[in-house]
Every structure is written in C-alpha cells, then in structure tokens.
Design an enzyme around this catalytic site. Structure first.
Site, PDB file in Angstrom:
ATOM      1  CG  ASP A 112     -11.313 -10.831 -19.366  1.00  0.00           C
ATOM      2  OD1 ASP A 112     -10.670 -11.897 -19.287  1.00  0.00           O
ATOM      3  OD2 ASP A 112     -12.226 -10.659 -20.192  1.00  0.00           O
ATOM      4  CG  HIS A 142      -2.183   0.791   1.023  1.00  0.00           C
ATOM      5  ND1 HIS A 142      -2.262   1.878   0.175  1.00  0.00           N
ATOM      6  CD2 HIS A 142      -3.420   0.671   1.577  1.00  0.00           C
ATOM      7  CE1 HIS A 142      -3.498   2.383   0.219  1.00  0.00           C
ATOM      8  NE2 HIS A 142      -4.206   1.668   1.057  1.00  0.00           N
TER       9      HIS A 142
END
Length: 454
Positions: free
Chosen positions: A386, A162
């Site tokens: 995807d 992060h």
C-alpha cells in the site's frame, strides 16, 4: 464477444523517456557474488508483478521513495555480469547505476481492467517498459512502470531480477518501498536487508549426500522449456481457479475422510492441482511425472541460518513423483497430498546442503522434463503493498506460463487463486477437474498407499 483472456488493452503511451532512479545517498561500491541458489539457470529472468490501485500516487513521490529504499537494497541499483573467475557464474556490480522507471497513460478504467483481470493476456506486456538488450545481463535488476488510468487509478508493474531475490525477498523490498511512502518515521517495520550470500556457499569439496530428485545433471547447453508431452502445435492458454477458505477446508477433508492424518491447505491444493493437470493432459502411462514446488529454507538450516533480513534466494525445490498411469487411475487426493507432504518433510539441512553442492556442477539443474512447477505467492504479503492510497484491487503476474502460481486474492486473505497455462486442447478439462473435487478424490485413503512414489 471477446472472452476476458482475449481482451486487448488500449495503447499505453509513455509520458516521457524512462529515467534511472539512483540511491538518494552513497552506497557501498563492491561486487556481490551470487550463491548457487541465486545462480540457477532457470532463475535467469525477472519476476514481473502487476498491481492495480483505485487511486494513483504521484510518480515523483514513488521515484523519491524508491531512491530512498534503494540505499538499503543497493544491489537492485547495480548491474549483473559474469564472474571472470568462474565460467557462467553471475555476480552483481553494486555501482549505483539505478533502476529504470517509466511513467505512462492508458485510456482505460480500473473497472475495465478488473473485468479482464482473471487471466493475463499478451496485451498486458505494454504495461511494463521493455529494456532493449541482447541478453539477460543487459537488463537492470529492477524495472518499474507506473501507468495512470483515465479514472484516476494506477497500474504499477515491476520486473525484479530473480537471481537477486526470491518471492519473500521481493515482497520484503516492495513493502519497504511502500512503507517509505506512507510514513516519516525512521523506525523500520521490516528487518534491514542482509546482502551476503555466504550461508549458501558449497562445501569444500562439494559432497552431496542426500537424494535431490528435483535436480539432475544434464547437458548444460540443453534447456527444454516444455515437458516433452507438452511440445505440440497447441497454443498455451491461461487457466485460473479461485479457492475460498471453505473450498480449501473441503479439499483438506477430502484428502483424509477416514484418517487421522492432517494436511495443510498448500498440500491439499498442490495435490489437487497436480492431479488435475496430469489427468487433463493424459501423458504416456509409464512416464514418471513430477510435482516440483519451492520450499523456503530460512528456518531449515539451524547450524547457520540466514540473517532475518536475508532477501536473496533461500529456497530449494521439493519433489513429489509418480507414474502417470497411477496419477490418472489409482492415486486419490489423499495419497497425492501424502506424496507432497513427504516431499516437504524431506527438505532438511542436509537436503539443502546437497542441493547447493550439486549446483556447483555446471551440468546440474532443475529437472523440467515432465514436471509441474508450483510457486507460492499467496502467503508472502504481496497483496499488502500500500503506497498510501489503499491496498491493491488486484495483484498477480504480468503474464502466465507453464509455472503454476498460487496467488493472493485481493480482499480475501484466506483465499488462493491458482493460475497456470496449459495447452488449449485440455484447458476446459483442466478447469473442470479443478472445479469438481469429487472427480479427483479417487479411492486413496490418505495413508500414502501408492503404486510408485519414486
């Protein structure tokens, strides 16, 4: 019979020792100093995403294209270390050492996982390779595990530091990786990543001028993980609630049934979640309870905006607050939504600059004492990743904690799933409040008429 949250996943078997995926071509070798927004203490962890796919993608394909995309996102192939010139400050050695990639097999099917996917449980941790390290600094910024399932499906888990990326940045990276596997064109569909962090440097000398109620100066060695009224012997359990587009519209209407004020879906849902959380926990009446939520500031610093491809941390926390007695007794949904809206509107360029300046002080940090923290994953395109075999059937965090996450819902771009862990004694009450909007509506008129908004 086990509930979904108690369902134990089968053992996960590594197919071979994890490997390091290095950039496919030479990358700059330098040191990247992190900004004060990157280097906040409460960001020293990895964002752990879990994706479930109907069909697997060969591991060698994923590795090859990961090595390609790491050329552009080369800091993710580097290593964190402390800056010798500034105590406790972090930097990244962009040395191309590589990302960790593990491949595994689990004797389970996509359908079986979906049955238990509503709420994470501890057995999900086996889906992400754990790097043995004595400290956060010893974990590479990017760790990936691909788990092939008995039915031919695939679970992809990623741990992304992060300190290097915010939610928008992680989504940008993951979509770039996925795009690389599905096309041979060199024409980018996303902006090229921008690495410098100078836009979020503090002023010289630092001089915060705007109130920043989400941040406070504290003992730098004191980092409470739970609000005081949550520190009990009760275990935390995850609670999940899904809101469809009609649900969100109803919430917005209930915010201001007789007012001309308008609220966004986020403002209405954040207010509803905050009220549900406070009322289920019943904190001490005089305690001031905060709602902290992340605000993307890429468009809020017009004097020196980040580049289009900036993928570092470019968010600050906004803060709505009120006394617990008001949140449980007198503040309705409309008034709570107005507090959220005011907190959002307060985040202007001077607010951002003041946060950056304040964080130059090592004793400054996020005030987590009595706060619900909401992070927004639902509108970042994370559910669109995807790799060539279809969009994910499920996307969410690997685990649940006291941070509340607004998640995308696979197959329904307009829906939002709320996930947060609460003490077991109030989980049922919280779920009930989240489901029954009339309980939370209260007497507020949406005009911000509250007793104590801080």
């Amino acid at each position: 019979m086990l509930t979904p949250a108690e369902y134990e996943l089968p053992d996960c078997h590594l197919l071979e020792s994890p490997s390091l995926i290095v950039p496919i071509s030479p990358t700059p070798n330098h040191t990247l100093r992190l900004s004060n927004l990157d280097d906040q203490k409460f960001l020293r962890f990895s964002i752990k995403y879990l994706y479930l796919y109907q069909q697997s993608v060969p591991a060698e394909t994923l590795k090859h294209h990961l090595s390609r995309v790491l050329v552009d996102y080369y800091p993710l192939a580097g290593r964190l270390r402390e800056d010798p010139g500034y105590e406790r400050k972090l930097m990244v050695d962009c040395n191309g050492k590589g990302a960790v990639f593990a491949e595994a097999f689990m004797d389970a099917t996509v359908g079986e996982f979906l049955e238990s996917s509503d709420r994470p449980n501890k057995s999900w941790r086996k889906l992400l390779y754990r790097v043995d390290s004595d400290s956060f600094l010893g974990v590479p910024p990017l760790v990936v595990q691909v788990t092939n399932l008995r039915c031919g499906g695939m679970i992809l888990c990623t741990a992304i530091c992060h300190c290097l990326c915010d939610g928008i940045g992680t989504s940008q990276f993951l979509r770039a990786w996925a795009h690389s596997t599905t096309t041979t064109t060199e024409i980018p569909v996303l902006p090229s990543p921008s690495h410098p962090r100078h836009v979020f440097q503090s002023r010289s000398p630092p001089h915060p001028t705007s109130p920043t109620p989400a941040y406070t100066r504290t003992n730098p060695n004191h980092h409470p993980r739970l609000p005081a009224f949550l520190q009990s012997h009760h275990p935390l359990v995850p609670v999940s609630a899904t809101f469809t587009a009609p649900d969100l519209l109803l919430l917005k209407k209930r915010c201001c049934p007789s007012s001309s004020l308008k609220f966004t879906s986020f403002e209405a849902l954040a207010a509803h979640t905050w009220l549900s959380w406070v009322r289920s926990l019943s904190p001490p009446p005089h305690l001031k309870v905060k709602l902290l939520f992340s605000i993307n500031v890429r468009g809020r610093i017009p004097s020196s905006p980040p580049d289009a491809g900036f993928y570092g941390n470019a968010f600050v926390l906004a803060c709505a607050q009120a006394a617990a007695r008001d949140l449980t007794d007198s503040i309705g949904l409309g008034d709570a939504a107005r507090l959220v809206q005011r907190a959002k509107d307060a985040v202007d360029e001077e607010y951002v600059r003041s946060v950056v300046d304040l964080l130059e002080d090592e004793s400054a940090g996020t005030d987590m004492g009595a706060s619900l923290v909401i992070t927004q994953w639902a509108r970042l395109g994370l559910e669109e990743v995807d790799f060539g075999r279809g969009r994910p059937l499920h996307m969410g965090p690997l685990s649940s904690d006291i941070y509340c996450v607004f998640l995308p819902v696979a197959g329904d771009a307009r829906a939002v799933r709320v996930l947060v862990s609460v003490p077991a004694f109030c989980a049922g009450k919280f779920k009930s409040y989240m489901s029954d909007y009339s309980i939370i509506t209260g007497d507020g008129d949406g005009n911000g008429n509250v007793i104590d908004d801080g």
